[in-house]
Structure formats: structure tokens, C-alpha cells
Design an enzyme around this catalytic site. Structure first.
Site, PDB file in Angstrom:
ATOM      1  CG  ASP A  35     -17.142  38.077   5.352  1.00  0.00           C
ATOM      2  OD1 ASP A  35     -18.100  38.388   6.076  1.00  0.00           O
ATOM      3  OD2 ASP A  35     -16.380  37.141   5.620  1.00  0.00           O
ATOM      4  CG  ASP A  50      -9.419  27.875   4.956  1.00  0.00           C
ATOM      5  OD1 ASP A  50      -9.734  28.769   5.769  1.00  0.00           O
ATOM      6  OD2 ASP A  50      -9.882  27.833   3.791  1.00  0.00           O
ATOM      7  CG  HIS A  92     -11.390  31.730   5.700  1.00  0.00           C
ATOM      8  ND1 HIS A  92     -11.872  30.463   5.464  1.00  0.00           N
ATOM      9  CD2 HIS A  92     -12.423  32.408   6.265  1.00  0.00           C
ATOM     10  CE1 HIS A  92     -13.122  30.378   5.879  1.00  0.00           C
ATOM     11  NE2 HIS A  92     -13.487  31.536   6.379  1.00  0.00           N
ATOM     12  CD  GLU A 111     -11.633  30.372   1.529  1.00  0.00           C
ATOM     13  OE1 GLU A 111     -10.918  30.133   2.524  1.00  0.00           O
ATOM     14  OE2 GLU A 111     -12.751  29.836   1.357  1.00  0.00           O
TER      15      GLU A 111
HETATM   16  C1  GLP Z   1     -17.063  32.415   7.473  1.00  0.00           C
HETATM   17  C2  GLP Z   1     -16.930  33.913   7.675  1.00  0.00           C
HETATM   18  C3  GLP Z   1     -15.747  34.246   8.579  1.00  0.00           C
HETATM   19  C4  GLP Z   1     -15.809  33.399   9.823  1.00  0.00           C
HETATM   20  C5  GLP Z   1     -15.719  31.937   9.459  1.00  0.00           C
HETATM   21  C6  GLP Z   1     -15.699  31.012  10.646  1.00  0.00           C
HETATM   22  O1  GLP Z   1     -16.214  31.942   6.502  1.00  0.00           O
HETATM   23  N1  GLP Z   1     -16.777  34.597   6.437  1.00  0.00           N
HETATM   24  O2  GLP Z   1     -15.776  35.632   8.895  1.00  0.00           O
HETATM   25  O3  GLP Z   1     -14.733  33.740  10.668  1.00  0.00           O
HETATM   26  O4  GLP Z   1     -16.859  31.640   8.667  1.00  0.00           O
HETATM   27  O5  GLP Z   1     -17.001  30.798  11.111  1.00  0.00           O
HETATM   28  P1  GLP Z   1     -17.354  30.122  12.506  1.00  0.00           P
HETATM   29  O6  GLP Z   1     -17.089  31.156  13.525  1.00  0.00           O
HETATM   30  O7  GLP Z   1     -18.795  29.779  12.409  1.00  0.00           O
HETATM   31  O8  GLP Z   1     -16.469  28.935  12.634  1.00  0.00           O
END
Ligand code: GLP
Length: 282
Positions: free
Chosen positions: A89, A158, A160, A165
Site C-alpha cells: 500500500d 481496527d 485493517h 479499512e
Molecule cells: C498501516 C499499514 C498496515 C499496517 C498497519 C499497522 O496502516 N498500512 O500495513 O499493518 O499500519 O501498523 P503497525 O504494525 O505499526 O501497528
């Protein structure tokens, strides 16, 4: 346009199902152990398929995976010189050289430490004038490159995955999405202040993600416990996008004790993993 990538196409590789058709939950003591386990699976894959296309994620959670894989490369136990990397992404509107564009983050945290060049990297163009065309081009490029062999995922608080989302279609393709305020707040730590966090992003769709041959989701910390429980023990529902993993023939969810703390079936998952034959891997 999506960056060109040497094609690993040829005959489509067959997903390994390891004799299972349910999400495998592996509970590890801590993030480091999770990182080592997943890096081990990536290394095994690269030994079998040196030009494997690895789908990588950003965020803090996957860092122990990258550290462990880099250590394996440095010790000579795996060679990443033919590996290919695909982005999950991207923020819309951050230039490719912005330090927090996901392309920059991945270059810094994955490509450079692994010694993989940008010619073996593919990702969506978050600065394209025609965002929709860029999304479609990237979705097509993934298929043309032969598909992702192993997709590493984190999870948002949440539920995702990527930037899909809640209420994302479970058959969605790569497209533009609007971030929830919760995700902007969660990601603000990477920016000077929340106003700098873009509202719009490009993400591989859930349908796109489900085409990878092996999905490996890593979640650590208590803040992910509700999302993890909904992912593996809740219904398959767009309100928890990660629950789509239940539809995949080979999905592995690796969680530390804190992220596993709300799983009703934790003991069952533990017993299943302990009694699993070593040769199966994850
Ligand atoms: C972002 C990324 C996701 C990731 C999420 C959680 O939203 N687009 O791919 O899984 O953050 O991040 P973290 O691992 O820092 O909690």
C-alpha cells in the site's frame, strides 16, 4: 505507472496448503520470535524459489521479520540476490522520496539492508495524476509478475490489512481508499504532526491480497488483541477486513502472547502447533 519488474511469470506456482484449509494461529513468546519464525519461512521459500516475489508491509510490526531475514543473509544461510519485492500500500500525494512514503520506508527498511535493487521492486505510484489508472496498472503488474508468493501483513487496531479499512469489499482490487481517523491517529507517530498524515491511500484490495500464495500476518502487543480475535475467531465480515484470511487456503497468523490474549481457542492453537510435524513449516 507501476514500476516495471522482471517477470517471474511462467507456469503459475501452486500454493502449498500444508494439508490445512483453515487459518493457522501460531502463538510465539514475543515479537523477536515471531520475526525469526516468519523470516525462516521466507528463507525456506527463497531457497526453493530464488526469484520469489515477496509482498512486504510497513509499520512497526514487521521490523523484527526484516531484521531476522537480514541476519540470515549476512550469515550466508539464504541468498536474496534474485528475490523480488512487492509493496502492499502507499499514501497518495507523498512524493516517492518523502521519508514516510511507503516506497521510501521499504527502500530503507527492506531493500537496502537485503541488498535488493529498485529494479526488483514494484509498487503503486502514489503521485500519479490518474490514481485509478495507477491502481489498475499495479494490480495488473502483480499478476503479470506471476503473483505474490508470500505476503507479509500487519494489522491495524481496527482489523485493517494493507489500508483496507473496515467495510472494504472482500473482493476489492487495488484502489484508492480514505483512511479512518483512528488509522491517521495511529500513523501520526511517523510524521511531525497529524495534519501531515494523508487522508488518501492506495492499497492492494482484499481480493488482490487473497491471490498471494501464502498470507502471513504478524500481530504483536495488547493493542492488537481485539483485532486478532475478530480476525481468526469472528465471522468473515467486511467490518474486520483481516477476517478474509479465513477464506485463504494457506494463511498463517503469528501472534505474541499479548496479541493472543483475547483468543478463546488459544490453548487449542498452542497444542496444534506443538504437535505439528516439523517438515510442514508454517
Ligand atoms: C498501516 C499499514 C498496515 C499496517 C498497519 C499497522 O496502516 N498500512 O500495513 O499493518 O499500519 O501498523 P503497525 O504494525 O505499526 O501497528
Amino acid at each position: 505507472m507501476a514500476a516495471p519488474l522482471p517477470s517471474g511469470a511462467g507456469p503459475r506456482r501452486v500454493p502449498s496448503q500444508n494439508g490445512r484449509l483453515s487459518v493457522e494461529v501460531v502463538i510465539v513468546p514475543d515479537a523477536k520470535a515471531g520475526g525469526a519464525l516468519i523470516a525462516g519461512a521466507m528463507a525456506d521459500l527463497l531457497r526453493r524459489t530464488p526469484d520469489a516475489l515477496l509482498g512486504v508491509a510497513t509499520g512497526s510490526t514487521p521490523l523484527p521479520v526484516y531484521e531476522a531475514l537480514v541476519a540470515q543473509v549476512r550469515s550466508g544461510s539464504v541468498d536474496t540476490s534474485r528475490a523480488r519485492i512487492a509493496q502492499l500500500d502507499e499514501y497518495v500525494g507523498l512524493t516517492a522520496d518523502h521519508p514516510e512514503s511507503y516506497r521510501s520506508v521499504l527502500r530503507r527498511e527492506v531493500l537496502e539492508p537485503l541488498g535488493i535493487g529498485m529494479d526488483a521492486f514494484m509498487g503503486p505510484d502514489g503521485t500519479a495524476e490518474d490514481v485509478q489508472a495507477a491502481c489498475e496498472a499495479y494490480d495488473r503488474a502483480l499478476t503479470e509478475a506471476g503473483g505474490v508468493d508470500l505476503q507479509l501483513l500487519g494489522i491495524g487496531t481496527d482489523g485493517h490489512i494493507g489500508f483496507n479499512e473496515p467495510c472494504s469489499s472482500l473482493v476489492s482490487r487495488t484502489r484508492i481508499k480514505t483512511l479512518t481517523e483512528q488509522t491517521r491517529v495511529d500513523n501520526a507517530r511517523f510524521f511531525d504532526d497529524i495534519d501531515q498524515v494523508p487522508h488518501h491511500v492506495i492499497t492492494q484490495g482484499i481480493g488482490t491480497i487473497l491471490e498471494a500464495r501464502h498470507l502471513v500476518l504478524l500481530a504483536t502487543g495488547e493493542g492488537k488483541a481485539d483485532a486478532v480475535a475478530a480476525t481468526v475467531e469472528g465471522p468473515v465480515a467486511a467490518v474486520c477486513p483481516a477476517s478474509a484470511l479465513q477464506l485463504h487456503p494457506h494463511a498463517t497468523v503469528v501472534v505474541d502472547e499479548a496479541a493472543a490474549s483475547k483468543l478463546k481457542f488459544a490453548d487449542y492453537f498452542r497444542r496444534t502447533y506443538v504437535n505439528k510435524p516439523d517438515w510442514q513449516g508454517i
